[in-house]
Design a protein around this motif. Sequence first.
Motif, PDB file in Angstrom:
ATOM      1  N   GLY A   1       1.029  -1.573   0.161  1.00 29.34           N
ATOM      2  CA  GLY A   1       0.476   0.144   0.189  1.00 29.34           C
ATOM      3  C   GLY A   1       0.732   1.403  -0.019  1.00 29.34           C
ATOM      4  N   ALA A   2       2.198   1.016   0.409  1.00 28.12           N
ATOM      5  CA  ALA A   2       2.603   1.738   0.243  1.00 28.12           C
ATOM      6  C   ALA A   2       3.090   3.295  -1.320  1.00 28.12           C
ATOM      7  CB  ALA A   2       4.145   1.404   0.640  1.00 28.12           C
ATOM      8  N   ASN A   3       2.938   4.550  -1.558  1.00 27.17           N
ATOM      9  CA  ASN A   3       2.645   5.110  -2.379  1.00 27.17           C
ATOM     10  C   ASN A   3       3.908   5.544  -3.182  1.00 27.17           C
ATOM     11  OD1 ASN A   3      -0.642   5.531  -2.531  1.00 27.17           O
ATOM     12  ND2 ASN A   3      -0.217   6.868  -1.407  1.00 27.17           N
ATOM     13  N   GLY A   4       4.220   5.355  -4.383  1.00 26.47           N
ATOM     14  CA  GLY A   4       5.575   4.738  -4.825  1.00 26.47           C
ATOM     15  C   GLY A   4       5.486   6.607  -6.108  1.00 26.47           C
ATOM     16  N   MET A   5       6.706   7.063  -6.315  1.00 22.27           N
ATOM     17  CA  MET A   5       7.113   7.990  -7.258  1.00 22.27           C
ATOM     18  C   MET A   5       8.123   7.808  -7.657  1.00 22.27           C
ATOM     19  SD  MET A   5       7.086  12.635  -7.117  1.00 22.27           S
ATOM     20  CE  MET A   5       7.647  13.882  -8.225  1.00 22.27           C
ATOM     21  N   PHE A   6       8.485   7.385  -9.160  1.00 17.69           N
ATOM     22  CA  PHE A   6       9.849   8.496  -9.641  1.00 17.69           C
ATOM     23  C   PHE A   6      10.305   9.286 -10.424  1.00 17.69           C
ATOM     24  CE2 PHE A   6      12.778   4.105 -11.176  1.00 17.69           C
ATOM     25  CZ  PHE A   6      14.051   4.932 -11.776  1.00 17.69           C
ATOM     26  N   MET A   7      10.844   9.737  -9.844  1.00 12.28           N
ATOM     27  CA  MET A   7      11.245  11.589 -10.553  1.00 12.28           C
ATOM     28  C   MET A   7      12.244  11.328 -10.676  1.00 12.28           C
ATOM     29  SD  MET A   7      13.038  14.581  -7.757  1.00 12.28           S
ATOM     30  CE  MET A   7      10.529  14.366  -6.793  1.00 12.28           C
ATOM     31  N   THR A   8      11.959  12.327 -12.287  1.00 12.00           N
ATOM     32  CA  THR A   8      13.477  11.807 -13.076  1.00 12.00           C
ATOM     33  C   THR A   8      13.961  13.019 -13.832  1.00 12.00           C
ATOM     34  OG1 THR A   8      13.928  10.038 -15.216  1.00 12.00           O
ATOM     35  CG2 THR A   8      11.823  10.889 -14.967  1.00 12.00           C
ATOM     36  N   HIS A   9      14.898  13.368 -14.704  1.00 14.49           N
ATOM     37  CA  HIS A   9      15.414  14.213 -15.413  1.00 14.49           C
ATOM     38  C   HIS A   9      15.265  15.393 -14.819  1.00 14.49           C
ATOM     39  CE1 HIS A   9      14.108  10.739 -18.713  1.00 14.49           C
ATOM     40  NE2 HIS A   9      15.847  11.224 -18.947  1.00 14.49           N
ATOM     41  N   VAL A  10      15.102  15.598 -13.657  1.00 13.50           N
ATOM     42  CA  VAL A  10      15.154  16.952 -13.108  1.00 13.50           C
ATOM     43  C   VAL A  10      16.951  17.337 -12.419  1.00 13.50           C
ATOM     44  CG1 VAL A  10      14.419  17.714 -10.322  1.00 13.50           C
ATOM     45  CG2 VAL A  10      13.907  15.978 -11.264  1.00 13.50           C
ATOM     46  N   ASP A  11      16.569  19.306 -12.704  1.00 17.58           N
ATOM     47  CA  ASP A  11      17.892  19.484 -12.929  1.00 17.58           C
ATOM     48  C   ASP A  11      18.293  19.820 -11.565  1.00 17.58           C
ATOM     49  OD1 ASP A  11      20.643  21.258 -13.179  1.00 17.58           O
ATOM     50  OD2 ASP A  11      19.219  22.887 -14.526  1.00 17.58           O
TER      51      ASP A  11
ATOM     52  N   VAL B   1       2.969  11.227  -1.617  1.00 17.66           N
ATOM     53  CA  VAL B   1       4.264  10.118  -2.080  1.00 17.66           C
ATOM     54  C   VAL B   1       4.931   9.998  -0.342  1.00 17.66           C
ATOM     55  CG1 VAL B   1       6.160  10.219  -3.467  1.00 17.66           C
ATOM     56  CG2 VAL B   1       4.649  11.452  -4.013  1.00 17.66           C
ATOM     57  N   ASP B   2       5.036   8.511  -0.398  1.00 15.54           N
ATOM     58  CA  ASP B   2       5.464   7.754   0.582  1.00 15.54           C
ATOM     59  C   ASP B   2       6.828   7.420   0.392  1.00 15.54           C
ATOM     60  OD1 ASP B   2       3.546   8.166   1.886  1.00 15.54           O
ATOM     61  OD2 ASP B   2       2.928   6.022   0.943  1.00 15.54           O
ATOM     62  N   VAL B   3       7.142   7.271  -1.039  1.00 13.49           N
ATOM     63  CA  VAL B   3       8.258   6.820  -1.422  1.00 13.49           C
ATOM     64  C   VAL B   3       8.848   8.097  -2.836  1.00 13.49           C
ATOM     65  CG1 VAL B   3      10.150   4.993  -1.946  1.00 13.49           C
ATOM     66  CG2 VAL B   3       8.716   4.452  -0.125  1.00 13.49           C
ATOM     67  N   VAL B   4       9.798   7.747  -3.099  1.00 14.54           N
ATOM     68  CA  VAL B   4      10.033   8.246  -3.877  1.00 14.54           C
ATOM     69  C   VAL B   4      11.894   7.751  -5.010  1.00 14.54           C
ATOM     70  CG1 VAL B   4      11.650  10.103  -5.214  1.00 14.54           C
ATOM     71  CG2 VAL B   4       9.886  10.947  -4.366  1.00 14.54           C
ATOM     72  N   VAL B   5      12.150   7.496  -5.825  1.00 13.39           N
ATOM     73  CA  VAL B   5      12.747   6.314  -6.803  1.00 13.39           C
ATOM     74  C   VAL B   5      13.455   7.544  -7.741  1.00 13.39           C
ATOM     75  CG1 VAL B   5      13.917   4.492  -7.451  1.00 13.39           C
ATOM     76  CG2 VAL B   5      11.267   4.206  -5.945  1.00 13.39           C
ATOM     77  N   THR B   6      14.865   7.604  -7.578  1.00 11.71           N
ATOM     78  CA  THR B   6      14.977   8.342  -8.611  1.00 11.71           C
ATOM     79  C   THR B   6      16.310   7.877  -8.970  1.00 11.71           C
ATOM     80  OG1 THR B   6      16.064  10.601  -9.023  1.00 11.71           O
ATOM     81  CG2 THR B   6      16.514   9.421  -7.378  1.00 11.71           C
ATOM     82  N   TYR B   7      16.761   8.198  -9.901  1.00 11.19           N
ATOM     83  CA  TYR B   7      18.570   7.975 -10.622  1.00 11.19           C
ATOM     84  C   TYR B   7      19.203   9.174 -10.592  1.00 11.19           C
ATOM     85  CZ  TYR B   7      16.486   4.509 -13.773  1.00 11.19           C
ATOM     86  OH  TYR B   7      15.586   3.893 -14.392  1.00 11.19           O
ATOM     87  N   GLY B   8      18.867  10.569  -9.855  1.00 10.80           N
ATOM     88  CA  GLY B   8      19.371  11.246  -9.207  1.00 10.80           C
ATOM     89  C   GLY B   8      20.359  11.646  -8.858  1.00 10.80           C
ATOM     90  N   GLY B   9      20.984  11.146  -8.350  1.00  5.73           N
ATOM     91  CA  GLY B   9      21.678  10.813  -7.289  1.00  5.73           C
ATOM     92  C   GLY B   9      21.903  11.460  -6.032  1.00  5.73           C
TER      93      GLY B   9
END
Length: 348
Positions: A209-219, A275-283
């Motif tokens: 049930g945790a809400n996820g978001m994938f954040m990407t291509h953010v400067d 959003v409970d959890v953010v996944v990203t490639y942003g480092g």
Amino acid sequence: MIRSRMLAAPLAIITLALSLAACGSESSAPEDSSGGGSSDAGWTPITVEHALGTTTIEEQPERVATVDYANQEVPLALGIVPVGMSKMTWGDDDGDGIQPWVEDKLEELDAETPVLFDETDGYDFEAVAATEPDLILAGYSGMTEEDYATLSEIAPVVAYPDAPWATPWRESIKINATALGKEEEGEQLVADLEQTIADAVAEHPDLEGANGMFMTHVDPTDLSEINFYSAADTRTKFFEDLGMAIAPSIVEASGDGGDFAGSISTERADELSDVDVVVTYGGQELIDALNGDPVLSQLPAVKNDAIVNLDGAKPIGTAANPTALSLPYLIEDYVALLADAVAGSAGK
């Protein structure tokens, strides 16, 4: 994944490449393990419908080539070694263009490395033609109609079923396996991978049930907009396989267009409070920027340090976009990272 595609190569170039390859091919064609299999007199022509047309495979493929991300993994998982495949630059930890789970499978099959197509600037049509394929798999891809037309001059092509870069892992396996005449084997592979997921998720019930978001291509130097993979993207959809949910705010912001990515103004950041959890490639640079921003630092996922950073230079970088061979290789580590983020969110 966003790639530029070069204009379709002139047919004359492809014809020349095929002619040159044919000159020395009769006595040096690979063994069955290097492309598909020996001819089967019982082969029934297979017709596959996809977003760019309808493809009929009249004869059993013996020389299979794959383009774009991870399509090579389906034939490999089914015991077929492609004659050529895309060079991987994502999740490749030693720079040889082959991800570790593919290296393991090639070793298991006692096979040599296929020709690697460098797709940095688009498809290398000449290189594909030179491998003399009789089938080109691209069930997960972003090819254009022009790309499809050019590749189809080389061999029958099976493209994505619905939209570019939006084929979930199950459908990617099924459409590629069907083209190979291995529909039942593909269905069994999907069932096996579903069990692998279930076993990994069972160890982390807090994901439910945790809400996820994938954040990407953010400067990190310009946080006026927050970009994300949409509810239509394979990485976002994978949350649901893990017992999680796509955050309702992301579903709403994604709209009905089917695009694999979207954006939201930081002025509307409060809409992401679910959003409970953010996944990203942003480092770490992105994480530091989020924590330093007076608005975004107040988002629950940021405030609670519930951010999973996937390093694209390492195998774990591909974990959010599961494929036939990478899923069992990475699932336990990825689920553990998500569970740690959920625990941090719940504990604050």
